[in-house]
Design a protein around this motif. Structure first.
Motif, short mmCIF file in Angstrom:
data_model
loop_
_atom_site.label_atom_id
_atom_site.label_comp_id
_atom_site.label_asym_id
_atom_site.label_seq_id
_atom_site.Cartn_x
_atom_site.Cartn_y
_atom_site.Cartn_z
N ASP A 344 0.84 -1.19 0.00
CA ASP A 344 0.00 0.00 0.00
C ASP A 344 0.88 1.24 0.00
O ASP A 344 1.99 1.25 0.53
N GLY A 345 0.36 2.30 -0.61
CA GLY A 345 1.09 3.56 -0.63
C GLY A 345 2.10 3.69 -1.75
O GLY A 345 2.88 4.65 -1.77
N VAL A 346 2.09 2.74 -2.70
CA VAL A 346 3.03 2.79 -3.82
C VAL A 346 2.25 2.68 -5.13
O VAL A 346 1.72 1.61 -5.47
N GLY A 347 2.11 3.79 -5.84
CA GLY A 347 1.44 3.79 -7.13
C GLY A 347 -0.04 3.45 -7.00
O GLY A 347 -0.67 3.57 -5.95
N GLU A 396 10.44 0.10 -0.29
CA GLU A 396 10.84 1.50 -0.43
C GLU A 396 11.52 1.74 -1.78
O GLU A 396 11.30 2.77 -2.43
N LEU A 397 12.35 0.78 -2.21
CA LEU A 397 12.98 0.89 -3.53
C LEU A 397 11.92 0.94 -4.63
O LEU A 397 12.04 1.72 -5.58
N LEU A 398 10.89 0.11 -4.49
CA LEU A 398 9.80 0.13 -5.47
C LEU A 398 9.09 1.48 -5.45
O LEU A 398 8.72 2.01 -6.51
N GLY A 399 8.93 2.05 -4.25
CA GLY A 399 8.34 3.38 -4.16
C GLY A 399 9.19 4.44 -4.85
O GLY A 399 8.67 5.33 -5.53
N GLU A 400 10.52 4.35 -4.71
CA GLU A 400 11.41 5.28 -5.41
C GLU A 400 11.27 5.12 -6.92
O GLU A 400 11.31 6.11 -7.67
N VAL A 417 4.22 6.46 1.78
CA VAL A 417 4.99 5.56 2.64
C VAL A 417 4.57 4.12 2.30
O VAL A 417 3.40 3.77 2.38
N ALA A 418 5.53 3.30 1.91
CA ALA A 418 5.23 1.91 1.53
C ALA A 418 4.86 1.11 2.77
O ALA A 418 5.59 1.10 3.76
N ARG A 419 3.71 0.43 2.71
CA ARG A 419 3.25 -0.40 3.82
C ARG A 419 2.94 -1.80 3.31
O ARG A 419 2.14 -1.97 2.38
#
Length: 614
Positions: A344-347, A396-400, A417-419
């Motif tokens: 959650d929180g990524v894209g 977090e890397l995926l979020g970046e 924030v990646a969860r």
């Protein structure tokens, strides 16, 4: 800041070499000219980065070759009439080589690249590249009727033949590259290149109609008449991909470097663990692949980022699902799925898949897949066991990665924030509610992979023990299927194997079915008829809607011989699964691994259809 003079000199120095190479690769001079021009347009687009590379020519060369192969749509091997006999003989000999061998030979003879660099450019392991080059050299020498020591000289007439080619001015190439960046679109065989091919300059007639390569009329309002429905390729800038600093910050290891960035058109395109096809979306409008590694260090590791731009939201969702399925159902030998998380929180959507590969050297693979708008990006880390990044850091890397793409024209939601949130495994077996090969743990002393039989209706149940004799073929049972997993050519006993049988019943009957199996195992343990059998219940949890019980059975066949049997039964509402495993002596799986496997069988029952009614 871009230096036009530096680029112009680079263009003049390199263009003829690339034309010789692409012409020999395709045998199609018009396609090769256009491909080389395309490659320089893209090079100017990215000149701020390309100019800093140790070998800018290699960067442009990869794109020129891939463009040439895509643009070459004439006969399998096209040649102009009236060619010089020496040129014709060389092209004839090259045309008899497979494309990979041809490219290996040409890169060796026409460039200064090392064998390692050539292997990476072609997309082959070093050892395979050496074999292909040896074969190509020998075959070409035979077809061309020259000794292998004279191969390089036969390309001189080809070089002389293409030296007379007329080239557009560097300012035209730079103007096209600047337009490419401004508009963020490049038509595959676009109007700019078409104009260059026809006149060497940019032309627009009084009616506002731009010429194309095949001279269809293209108005400002629409595409060419033969491709009105074809999507325009989208420009995906390389600076939208992960920088090496993010990888070094989040993934353990030292000496991280970017090893390559390209559109993944070279070789077979399979560069990541578990990857099944070159692209998750074969009809994508743009694609980029970047790879990183720590080669030469004591703890080798690698990271890949694959990014694709789809032409619609529907295609992007399908691309996301395809990429997730590659890892969730990994086909690599002896790869085992350990955990699956939604992020959650990524894209707009994102998932993380953790795998363990048991082939030597053992490694941990953590794959993250995310979608932002019409862009799908995948990050894959592969590390030695014990040196892998945490799933939180990979999330977090995926979020970046998403943050670098979401601001693109086709991007969507960025990252906050990646969860991580644990979710059931993605269904990947022929029967979605059943176990797949990727679920199975390694067998001690066996280095071969599991192979599942075709699922069949459960008329018999090899997962049952002699104590319970659970029957999944009764009239009220539906969705009843059984499947066995074996390890072919491992020279194991005939009885070795793991079987799962599943079925559905109305919930009350399903609860009674499982309770009956448990009762029979208890009775068997206390029966005088089974004095030589030791039955141990090692795991048990029973609730209103979910049940799981695991037994380890040991039977004394003789004073010196015992037979083991591991069995578990699970229920999720109306769905039931029974798992049984017969080892072969020391060729077994650990008790903990079997217990985890039965839990996985329970998790997969989430995909079971409802039982038949009436």
């Amino acid at each position: 800041m871009k230096d036009p003079d530096e680029f112009d000199q680079y263009y003049k120095d390199v263009r003829s070499r690339l034309l010789v190479l692409t012409y020999c690769l395709t045998g199609d001079l018009p396609a090769s000219r256009g491909a080389v021009r395309d490659a320089f347009v893209v090079s100017w687009h990215h000149w701020a980065k390309v100019s800093r590379l140790e070998d800018p020519e290699a960067w442009t060369r990869v794109r020129a070759c891939s463009h040439a192969q895509r643009r070459h749509t004439a006969k399998l091997w096209h040649r102009e009439k009236g060619l010089d006999p020496e040129v014709k003989a060389t092209l004839d000999a090259l045309g008899k080589l497979p494309i990979a061998q041809r490219r290996m030979l040409l890169l060796t003879e026409l460039t200064t690249a090392s064998l390692a660099e050539i292997a990476r450019e072609v997309g082959l392991p070093r050892a395979d590249a050496e074999r292909e080059l040896q074969t190509a050299t020998a075959q070409f020498a035979v077809h061309r009727d020259v000794p292998t020591t004279s191969i390089r000289t036969v390309f001189e007439p080809v070089r002389a033949y293409v030296d007379d080619s007329r080239w557009p001015r560097p300012t035209i190439i730079r103007r096209a590259g600047a337009a490419r960046r401004r508009t963020h679109t490049v038509i595959g065989v676009g109007a700019t290149v078409a104009a260059l091919v026809v006149t060497g300059t940019l032309v627009t007639d009084a009616a506002g109609v731009r010429p194309t390569l095949s001279r269809e009329r293209m108005t400002d309002a629409g595409a060419s008449t033969h491709s009105r429905n074809a999507p325009e390729p989208v420009d995906l800038p390389e600076d939208a991909l992960l920088p090496v600093e993010d990888v070094a910050r989040l993934v353990p290891g030292t000496g991280w470097t970017v090893t390559d960035t390209d559109d993944n058109t070279g070789g077979d395109g399979l560069v990541m663990p578990c990857q099944q096809n070159r692209y998750a979306d074969p009809g994508n409008a743009a694609a980029l692949l970047r790879t990183f590694d720590t080669a030469g260090t004591k703890t080798p590791a690698s990271v890949s980022q694959a990014t694709e731009v789809s032409t619609s939201d529907r295609s992007a969702r399908r691309s996301f699902d395809t990429a997730v399925s590659w890892f969730a159902g990994c086909h690599d030998d002896r790869a085992q799925l350990m955990e699956t998380h939604a992020v959650d929180g990524v894209g707009d959507e994102a998932m993380l898949v953790l795998l363990r590969t048991w082939a030597q050297p053992e490694s941990v693979v953590v794959a993250g897949v995310a979608r932002t708008g019409m862009i799908t990006t995948t990050t894959v880390t592969q590390s030695r066991v014990g040196k892998e990044p945490s799933q939180k850091d990979v999330a977090e890397l995926l979020g970046e990665a998403v943050d670098g793409l979401c601001e693109q024209p086709d991007g969507g939601t960025c990252a906050t924030v990646a969860r991580l949130r644990a979710v059931p495994p993605v269904p990947v077996a022929p029967v979605p509610a059943m176990l797949a090969e990727v679920d199975l743990p390694p067998v001690a002393g066996v280095a071969r992979p599991w192979v599942g039989t075709e699922p069949q209706q459960a008329r018999t149940n090899a997962a049952a023990t002699s104590c319970d004799g659970a029957d999944f073929s009764s009239g009220s049972m539906s969705n009843n299927v059984t499947r066995t997993f074996l390890i072919p050519e491992a020279k194991l006993a005939d009885q070795f194997g793991l079987t799962e049988t599943v079925g559905s019943l109305p919930e009350k009957k399903a609860r009674e079915f499982v309770a009956n199996v448990r009762a029979k195992l208890v009775a068997c343990a206390n029966s005088d008829r089974h004095l030589g059998t030791d039955i141990e219940r090692v795991l048990h949890a029973a609730g209103e809607h979910r049940d799981i019980t695991v037994w380890h059975l040991t039977t004394e066949v003789t004073d010196d011989t015992t037979v083991q049997f591991l069995m578990g039964i699970v229920r999720d509402g109306t769905s039931i699964a029974q798992v049984g495993f017969v080892p072969d002596g020391k060729a077994t799986i650990s008790n903990d691994a079997f217990d985890a496997l039965v839990k996985r069988a329970l998790a997969r029952l989430d995909a079971m259809p409802a039982p038949r009614t009436g």
